[in-house]
Design an enzyme around this catalytic site. Structure first.
Site, mmCIF file in Angstrom:
data_model
loop_
_atom_site.group_PDB
_atom_site.id
_atom_site.type_symbol
_atom_site.label_atom_id
_atom_site.label_comp_id
_atom_site.label_asym_id
_atom_site.label_seq_id
_atom_site.Cartn_x
_atom_site.Cartn_y
_atom_site.Cartn_z
ATOM 1 N N LYS A 1 2.345 -0.312 -0.156
ATOM 2 C CA LYS A 1 2.056 0.737 -1.138
ATOM 3 C C LYS A 1 0.547 0.869 -1.313
ATOM 4 O O LYS A 1 0.027 1.940 -1.558
ATOM 5 C CB LYS A 1 2.703 0.361 -2.467
ATOM 6 C CG LYS A 1 2.485 1.357 -3.593
ATOM 7 C CD LYS A 1 3.178 0.858 -4.855
ATOM 8 C CE LYS A 1 2.873 1.739 -6.047
ATOM 9 N NZ LYS A 1 3.286 1.118 -7.310
ATOM 10 N N GLN A 2 -0.123 -0.268 -1.250
ATOM 11 C CA GLN A 2 -1.568 -0.257 -1.490
ATOM 12 C C GLN A 2 -2.176 -1.462 -0.806
ATOM 13 O O GLN A 2 -1.473 -2.347 -0.349
ATOM 14 C CB GLN A 2 -1.858 -0.299 -2.979
ATOM 15 C CG GLN A 2 -1.443 -1.606 -3.645
ATOM 16 C CD GLN A 2 -1.585 -1.532 -5.145
ATOM 17 O OE1 GLN A 2 -0.599 -1.358 -5.857
ATOM 18 N NE2 GLN A 2 -2.803 -1.635 -5.617
ATOM 19 N N GLU B 1 3.196 -3.637 -4.256
ATOM 20 C CA GLU B 1 4.455 -3.761 -5.002
ATOM 21 C C GLU B 1 5.685 -3.336 -4.198
ATOM 22 O O GLU B 1 6.805 -3.473 -4.680
ATOM 23 C CB GLU B 1 4.365 -2.948 -6.299
ATOM 24 C CG GLU B 1 3.322 -3.523 -7.255
ATOM 25 C CD GLU B 1 3.212 -2.730 -8.542
ATOM 26 O OE1 GLU B 1 3.447 -1.500 -8.503
ATOM 27 O OE2 GLU B 1 2.899 -3.331 -9.578
ATOM 28 N N TRP C 1 -4.430 -5.200 -14.361
ATOM 29 C CA TRP C 1 -5.572 -5.941 -13.820
ATOM 30 C C TRP C 1 -6.762 -5.027 -13.566
ATOM 31 O O TRP C 1 -7.688 -5.406 -12.874
ATOM 32 C CB TRP C 1 -5.169 -6.628 -12.505
ATOM 33 C CG TRP C 1 -4.872 -5.668 -11.355
ATOM 34 C CD1 TRP C 1 -4.499 -4.354 -11.463
ATOM 35 C CD2 TRP C 1 -4.962 -5.925 -9.962
ATOM 36 N NE1 TRP C 1 -4.313 -3.798 -10.235
ATOM 37 C CE2 TRP C 1 -4.591 -4.738 -9.285
ATOM 38 C CE3 TRP C 1 -5.289 -7.045 -9.214
ATOM 39 C CZ2 TRP C 1 -4.552 -4.653 -7.897
ATOM 40 C CZ3 TRP C 1 -5.252 -6.945 -7.839
ATOM 41 C CH2 TRP C 1 -4.881 -5.763 -7.185
ATOM 42 N N ASP C 2 -6.723 -3.842 -14.187
ATOM 43 C CA ASP C 2 -7.749 -2.850 -13.856
ATOM 44 C C ASP C 2 -9.170 -3.306 -14.146
ATOM 45 O O ASP C 2 -10.114 -2.793 -13.568
ATOM 46 C CB ASP C 2 -7.443 -1.533 -14.578
ATOM 47 C CG ASP C 2 -6.139 -0.947 -14.090
ATOM 48 O OD1 ASP C 2 -6.174 -0.064 -13.237
ATOM 49 O OD2 ASP C 2 -5.070 -1.409 -14.534
#
Lengths: 495, 495
Positions: free
Chosen positions: A306-307, A186, A47-48
């Site tokens: 994680k993010q 994730e 999805w960058d």
């Protein structure tokens, strides 16, 4: 930007343009996470583009358009994936290669434990909302209604359909729920000990889905009638579907706890991690998932991300738009709740992704405007070091690179392209760095080289002479129209 | 259209859309002369898009755009061809395959004589003007200024450059000449007995070159300044070049003789053919070139055209625009001269190309409006029979098929898209056929399904509601603006 940050920006610009420029626009390879030369992630597309297109939209809209064509060519494949999953519309893949099929691994190795583990990250259906977001952003920045009414509409409607069909009305809540998904974080691919994968009511997934449905409704209203008829007929959309979209878009569930947005339903019941203990024991704890699994534990048990996940909303939407989205959903989400949400997740995030620092940069630049320049510089410096732990050697992180360019461009200036207007709300200049002015130029809706200059307390805008339409400008405290050939110094509200 | 002509139109529509539709738009194969399945011409691309795009522009502008991208991708190759020939700008190939190189044969066989003969048809540099014409027409019909200011501008400027560099000022005439070319009429590839190939001052080549230069100047004036600066710098165009374009565009030589436009310099000195004698002797004389060569003679000696050449101007430009073009060149070319020109070439044309009947149909529909429906039907019926002598079995003639659709659509309605307006000037309905009304719908500048209806003495226009800009409409006797959501019955001037 002065100093080392300026060097880093140029490095990022080089890499972005090496991968995504008019010369490569026709390669039909999308925005590979590692550019065109990195071997990591097997060259897959994630999805960058969500982090790169906003920058390209204002400089090379034809490249953005080509990248959206890449997604449109794979729309039939996304519709097939949805149908195979028993859903309507288009389910874009989390990881894909050339043909647009879902290519996410179903197992992955934890090098720390040597064990192969099931991988549920393909449940990140939020990637579809990223595609829709990019369609909308591109069209708002370029004014390309031709694309919006043709390929853009086909994608947007099918993605909206997927969400409307995926959301299920829960009579207990009187709200729609989206269950069994994975959010941007994730680490959380299921509930501890649950027999099924995925988590429920991911705030990021649900709010963006509501936004997609609202945009699809707006598009359906503004599509020229003959085109609407033709398109609805072609995709077999009946008149009742938009009514469902309207309902779902206003009644998706967003969980809260203790005055903050919950990352997903039940997040608050997870155990708090002993961060200090783990830091002391392991040093680098960016990949807590691997550490915990090797201990026979699971990161799914902890309030650890994680993010950026819920905070990703603060990247996609500036505060005013975000508050409006929650209002439409029937939630009062004010500055206090948002600030508390930011405070809540910042210390619970391990930054196992290069995008995480970037997103936090965006969130902080917007939430703490007085210190915005510092956060922006930190985001830049944070990315150039191989913070994420060893994979930069396998390829650049294109999303993070494009995103930092955009953070400087749109973040510091409060630039937004929405509601057919150009919004500007620059953060205060950094003090006492001595930077007294900065300037840049953008392409906007057929205008080339719209020049913007920011000084303490005022903003210069100059629209080159042409036969294009005047630009609608929105400042924090007023609106104005700037015609081609006009230039203005505009006073900025203080603070 | 009623009767057999209606059936033929549907056949043509089927073939055009089978080859050129949104489903094939991305094949990057241009408009192959014989569609996607005919083997004739070795699958080569000529100039057939000149006859197909005007139809597509008003129904599938995204397909037109894709076909123009095909030409843009081959712009570097066209620039290389020009450079190899010692010229500036872009020299598009007469025949090309996948990579855009010139692929025209240098020898061809006369099956009648069994001899291999030199082939100079690659001197048909007018194909570049066809590319430029299509760029302009597409942008006028679609309102796609993004394309016009980017890829469109790059092509148009480079083609204009080629003409400005190719034209040579002749002090004797005080005019610029373009020498050593071949016009659309392939019978004339040199002067009788001359040691060099090509003819000079081809009226079609020169007038279209002047038009291209004029459009390039208009574009250079209207390009947003920052884009103009960037583009001029990129292609290395200095400020003096547009001055040269201006001069050449006003002083290209167009030859006349006996009150008609000469096909090229010296045409009037060629021998008149004994048409009756040849018809009596050979029956089918469509390929007079082969007949004469097999007799040891040469078609270059005669006032005989394989296909419309000077009259092609009457296809590209409606009478008012054409008269304006000549006026700009300093020639008084009125209706009388044009009618005399039509009368002159009609009996001197052998129709060795399927495009020839089509072009004559256009010219007659415009020059003899009272009989326009008859000419239109003749053009339709003429094409479905294998008139050109035996090659239809090797593939359809896509240009002729698209062209007849367009003749019905734009020819009978006098529809033009120029000067940012929609021009309409329907020919009288056919009498006494009983046809009392006809109607169709077009896409125009972001409007879907603009409905047009013609009855005796009046015209209905209906613009569906949308957020697009109002449409500027030009009738023969007045102008008006039609906003989205409006419908009008408009009286037509009689005659």
């Amino acid at each position: 930007m002065p100093g080392e940050a300026g060097h880093i920006l140029r490095l990022h610009l080089f890499h972005v343009l090496q991968t995504l420029s008019p010369h490569t626009a026709e390669l039909d390879v999308g925005v590979p996470a590692r550019g065109l030369h990195g071997e990591a992630y097997r060259g897959h597309v994630f999805w960058d583009e969500l982090f790169v297109l906003p920058y390209l939209n204002l400089h090379f809209p034809e490249v953005s358009r080509a990248l959206l064509h890449y997604r449109h060519r794979r729309l039939p494949q996304a519709c097939r994936a949805a149908a195979d999953a028993g859903r309507a519309g288009a389910m874009y893949p989390w990881q894909s290669g050339s043909d647009g099929r879902e290519e996410t691994q179903t197992f992955h190795l934890n090098p720390r434990s040597g064990r192969w583990l099931p991988d549920h990250s393909r449940l990140q259906h939020h990637v579809g909302s990223a595609v829709a977001y990019n369609v909308w952003q591109y069209c708002q920045a370029s004014g390309d209604t031709d694309f919006l009414h043709t390929k853009g509409a086909e994608m947007l409607l099918q993605i909206a359909r997927f969400w409307a069909d995926t959301a299920v009305l829960d009579p207990d809540h009187g709200r729609y729920r989206i269950r069994g998904v994975v959010g941007p974080d994730e680490y959380h691919d299921g509930y501890p000990g649950a027999g099924r994968p995925g988590i429920d009511d991911n705030a990021y997934t649900n709010v963006t889905a509501a936004w997609v449905l609202d945009r699809a409704l707006e598009l359906a209203r503004t599509l020229p009638e003959p085109r609407r008829r033709e398109l609805f007929e072609r995709v077999g959309l009946d008149r009742a579907e938009p009514e469902l979209w309207e309902d779902v878009s206003r009644r998706l569930l967003v969980p809260f706890h203790r005055g903050v947005i919950s990352q997903f339903d039940g997040y608050q019941e997870l155990t708090e991690l002993d961060w200090d203990g783990y830091r002391a024991r392991y040093g680098d704890i960016r990949r807590l998932d691997r550490i915990l699994e090797s201990e026979g534990d699971s990161v799914n048990r902890y309030q650890v991300s994680k993010q950026a996940d819920a905070l990703m909303l603060g990247y996609l939407f500036a505060p005013a738009e975000l508050a409006g989205l929650f209002r439409r959903l029937g939630y009062a989400m004010d500055d206090d709740i948002w600030r508390a949400t930011v405070e809540y997740y910042l210390p619970r995030t391990s930054h196992g992704s290069t995008l995480s620092e970037l997103v936090h940069g965006w969130v902080l630049v917007r939430a703490r405007r007085a210190e915005a320049w510092r956060y922006c510089q930190e985001a830049l410096l944070g990315d150039v070091a191989d913070v994420q732990g060893g994979t930069t050697g396998e390829g650049i992180h294109l999303g993070a690179m494009g995103g930092t360019l955009d953070l400087v461009q749109r973040g510091l200036t409060g630039l937004e392209t929405r509601e057919e207007a150009l919004w500007l709300d620059p953060v205060p200049l950094p003090e006492p760095s001595g930077l007294s002015e900065y300037r840049f130029a953008i392409r906007y809706r057929g205008h080339w080289g719209v020049a913007l200059r920011v000084r303490a307390g005022r903003l210069w805008i100059s629209v080159p002479d042409s036969e294009e339409r005047p630009i609608e400008v929105r400042l924090a405290d007023r609106s104005l129209t700037v015609a081609p050939g006009e230039s203005h110094w505009l006073p900025l509200p203080s603070g």
